[in-house]
Design a protein around this motif. Structure first.
Motif, mmCIF file in Angstrom:
data_model
loop_
_atom_site.group_PDB
_atom_site.id
_atom_site.type_symbol
_atom_site.label_atom_id
_atom_site.label_comp_id
_atom_site.label_asym_id
_atom_site.label_seq_id
_atom_site.Cartn_x
_atom_site.Cartn_y
_atom_site.Cartn_z
ATOM 1 N N LEU A 51 113.253 70.956 111.140
ATOM 2 C CA LEU A 51 112.553 71.525 110.130
ATOM 3 C C LEU A 51 112.771 70.795 108.753
ATOM 4 C CD1 LEU A 51 113.131 75.256 111.003
ATOM 5 C CD2 LEU A 51 111.110 73.644 111.409
ATOM 6 N N ASP A 52 112.777 69.392 108.895
ATOM 7 C CA ASP A 52 113.166 68.444 107.792
ATOM 8 C C ASP A 52 111.738 68.501 106.740
ATOM 9 O OD1 ASP A 52 115.669 67.830 108.187
ATOM 10 O OD2 ASP A 52 115.260 65.731 108.584
ATOM 11 N N VAL A 53 112.238 68.086 105.484
ATOM 12 C CA VAL A 53 110.989 68.056 104.586
ATOM 13 C C VAL A 53 110.221 66.778 104.936
ATOM 14 C CG1 VAL A 53 110.063 67.567 102.247
ATOM 15 C CG2 VAL A 53 112.178 68.917 102.661
ATOM 16 N N ARG A 54 109.021 66.685 105.297
ATOM 17 C CA ARG A 54 108.138 65.547 105.710
ATOM 18 C C ARG A 54 107.009 65.276 104.663
ATOM 19 N NH1 ARG A 54 107.782 66.721 112.412
ATOM 20 N NH2 ARG A 54 109.952 66.826 112.507
ATOM 21 N N ALA A 55 106.707 66.240 103.955
ATOM 22 C CA ALA A 55 105.751 65.941 103.148
ATOM 23 C C ALA A 55 105.852 66.746 101.709
ATOM 24 C CB ALA A 55 104.289 66.398 103.479
ATOM 25 N N VAL A 56 105.380 66.311 100.565
ATOM 26 C CA VAL A 56 105.288 66.802 99.487
ATOM 27 C C VAL A 56 103.800 67.169 98.847
ATOM 28 C CG1 VAL A 56 106.138 67.030 96.912
ATOM 29 C CG2 VAL A 56 107.427 65.989 98.379
ATOM 30 N N ALA A 102 104.510 70.565 81.887
ATOM 31 C CA ALA A 102 104.854 71.517 80.785
ATOM 32 C C ALA A 102 105.798 72.617 81.555
ATOM 33 C CB ALA A 102 103.727 72.356 80.266
ATOM 34 N N LYS A 103 105.303 72.806 83.091
ATOM 35 C CA LYS A 103 105.809 73.970 83.838
ATOM 36 C C LYS A 103 105.567 73.726 85.332
ATOM 37 C CE LYS A 103 106.026 78.839 84.881
ATOM 38 N NZ LYS A 103 107.452 79.025 84.800
ATOM 39 N N ALA A 104 106.492 73.986 85.982
ATOM 40 C CA ALA A 104 106.709 73.582 87.392
ATOM 41 C C ALA A 104 107.140 74.791 88.450
ATOM 42 C CB ALA A 104 107.343 72.199 87.987
ATOM 43 N N GLU A 105 106.265 75.058 89.766
ATOM 44 C CA GLU A 105 106.707 76.058 90.474
ATOM 45 C C GLU A 105 106.816 75.341 91.904
ATOM 46 O OE1 GLU A 105 104.496 79.713 90.363
ATOM 47 O OE2 GLU A 105 103.265 78.893 88.881
ATOM 48 N N VAL A 106 107.981 75.568 92.583
ATOM 49 C CA VAL A 106 108.213 74.901 93.889
ATOM 50 C C VAL A 106 108.635 75.903 94.785
ATOM 51 C CG1 VAL A 106 109.509 73.007 94.801
ATOM 52 C CG2 VAL A 106 109.127 72.733 92.441
ATOM 53 N N TRP A 107 107.887 75.778 96.101
ATOM 54 C CA TRP A 107 108.242 76.668 97.169
ATOM 55 C C TRP A 107 108.061 76.091 98.401
ATOM 56 C CZ3 TRP A 107 103.750 76.574 94.332
ATOM 57 C CH2 TRP A 107 102.716 76.587 95.163
ATOM 58 N N ARG A 108 108.552 76.553 99.643
ATOM 59 C CA ARG A 108 108.636 76.051 100.996
ATOM 60 C C ARG A 108 107.429 76.254 101.571
ATOM 61 N NH1 ARG A 108 113.798 78.371 99.923
ATOM 62 N NH2 ARG A 108 115.373 76.825 100.001
ATOM 63 N N GLY A 109 106.853 75.336 102.134
ATOM 64 C CA GLY A 109 105.656 75.503 102.912
ATOM 65 C C GLY A 109 106.057 75.160 104.384
ATOM 66 N N TRP A 110 106.328 76.093 104.967
ATOM 67 C CA TRP A 110 106.802 75.806 106.252
ATOM 68 C C TRP A 110 105.774 75.276 107.438
ATOM 69 C CZ3 TRP A 110 111.840 76.191 106.899
ATOM 70 C CH2 TRP A 110 112.747 76.864 106.188
ATOM 71 N N PRO A 111 106.324 74.267 108.430
ATOM 72 C CA PRO A 111 107.771 74.031 108.595
ATOM 73 C C PRO A 111 108.067 72.914 107.684
ATOM 74 C CG PRO A 111 106.034 73.279 110.256
ATOM 75 C CD PRO A 111 105.057 73.943 109.263
ATOM 76 N N HIS A 112 107.208 72.085 107.219
ATOM 77 C CA HIS A 112 107.824 70.543 106.955
ATOM 78 C C HIS A 112 107.379 70.455 105.530
ATOM 79 C CE1 HIS A 112 108.925 69.707 110.864
ATOM 80 N NE2 HIS A 112 107.740 70.040 111.362
ATOM 81 N N THR A 113 106.653 71.161 104.840
ATOM 82 C CA THR A 113 106.026 70.848 103.386
ATOM 83 C C THR A 113 106.667 71.460 102.228
ATOM 84 O OG1 THR A 113 103.941 70.767 104.336
ATOM 85 C CG2 THR A 113 103.960 70.859 102.132
#
Length: 255
Positions: A51-56, A102-113
């Motif tokens: 379940l590694d990060v594979r895409a942004v 100016a502002k950023a929001e980051v969250w997990r998009g399972w399974p790899h994003t």
């Protein structure tokens, strides 16, 4: 008299249901299996590469000046390794360090994003630099980009200081005067901002807008900018050479 050979239905319903009882050994086996399952899932999610990060994936790139690759590069090593172990707060801090963000929001998009939503800074004014380029400034006075030309539809801050203003630079220095001009530019609604070609500063109390059609707006000081903007919006439909909102409770037009 009831026949004793006939079974009593009520008696059958009330018969106790045998309970399943586990021995101590059985309980120990179940606990061990549960621990193995929990450990396996934890390893799968937090340690393995399954379940590694594979895409942004980046949202909110509206200006065309900020690219997905630049945002992804700001994440650095957070783009690698298990998605579950990404420090989302740190990811947001890194993206917000990009000048145009100016502002950023980051969250997990399972399974790899790893998903990122950015709010880009919007230029409310452009300030000419000593080398002839134009620094883009947002409503908070933050300079986030410098380019050879001012963005279209963004007023240029032009210091045309009077002799009196030059003599009073110890009271209102050039950065303070530029900030005053930015305050005025930031207070303009979009329909007026697009018509303002320049914000001329003659002194702190003598700021003027040069409209693209050739008219001049005498703004005065940056005080009561919101009120002045509303008054100007009401007057702008009247054709005139000069709109004076320096005293917003007693505006005037001429020419």
């Amino acid at each position: 008299m009831a026949d004793p050979a006939v079974a009593d239905p009520a008696g059958e319903d009330d018969a106790p249901v045998p309970r399943l009882r586990l021995s101590r050994r059985g309980i120990a086996v179940l606990c061990a299996l549960g621990s193995l399952l929990t450990g396996g899932l934890s390893w799968l999610v937090f340690a393995s590469s399954a379940l590694d990060v594979r895409a942004v994936a980046v949202q909110g790139l509206d200006s065309g000046r900020l690219g997905q690759d630049e945002v992804a590069a700001a994440l650095g090593g957070l783009r690698h390794g298990p998605l579950a172990r990404v420090d989302l707060d740190e990811a947001e801090r890194r993206v917000e360090a990009v000048p145009r963000v100016a502002k950023a929001e980051v969250w997990r998009g399972w399974p790899h994003t790893l998903r990122v939503k950015v709010t880009e800074r919007r230029a409310v004014a452009a300030v000419r630099t000593e080398d002839g380029k134009f620094a883009q400034v947002d409503a908070g006075g933050f300079t986030f980009a410098t380019e050879p030309a001012a963005p279209q539809g963004v007023p240029v801050v032009d210091l045309q200081l009077s002799q009196q203003a030059n003599e009073a630079l110890d009271l209102f220095d050039r950065p303070a005067l530029v900030h005053a001009a930015i305050t005025v530019a930031a207070g303009l609604p979009a329909e007026l901002s697009g018509k303002a070609g320049a914000v001329q500063v003659h002194s702190y109390d003598d700021i003027r807008l040069q409209l693209s059609g050739g008219a001049t707006v005498r703004w005065g000081s940056p005080e009561r900018t919101d009120r002045k903007a509303r008054v100007l919006a009401a007057l702008i439909g009247r054709k005139a050479a000069i709109y004076d909102v320096s005293a917003p409770d007693a505006p005037a037009v001429s020419g």
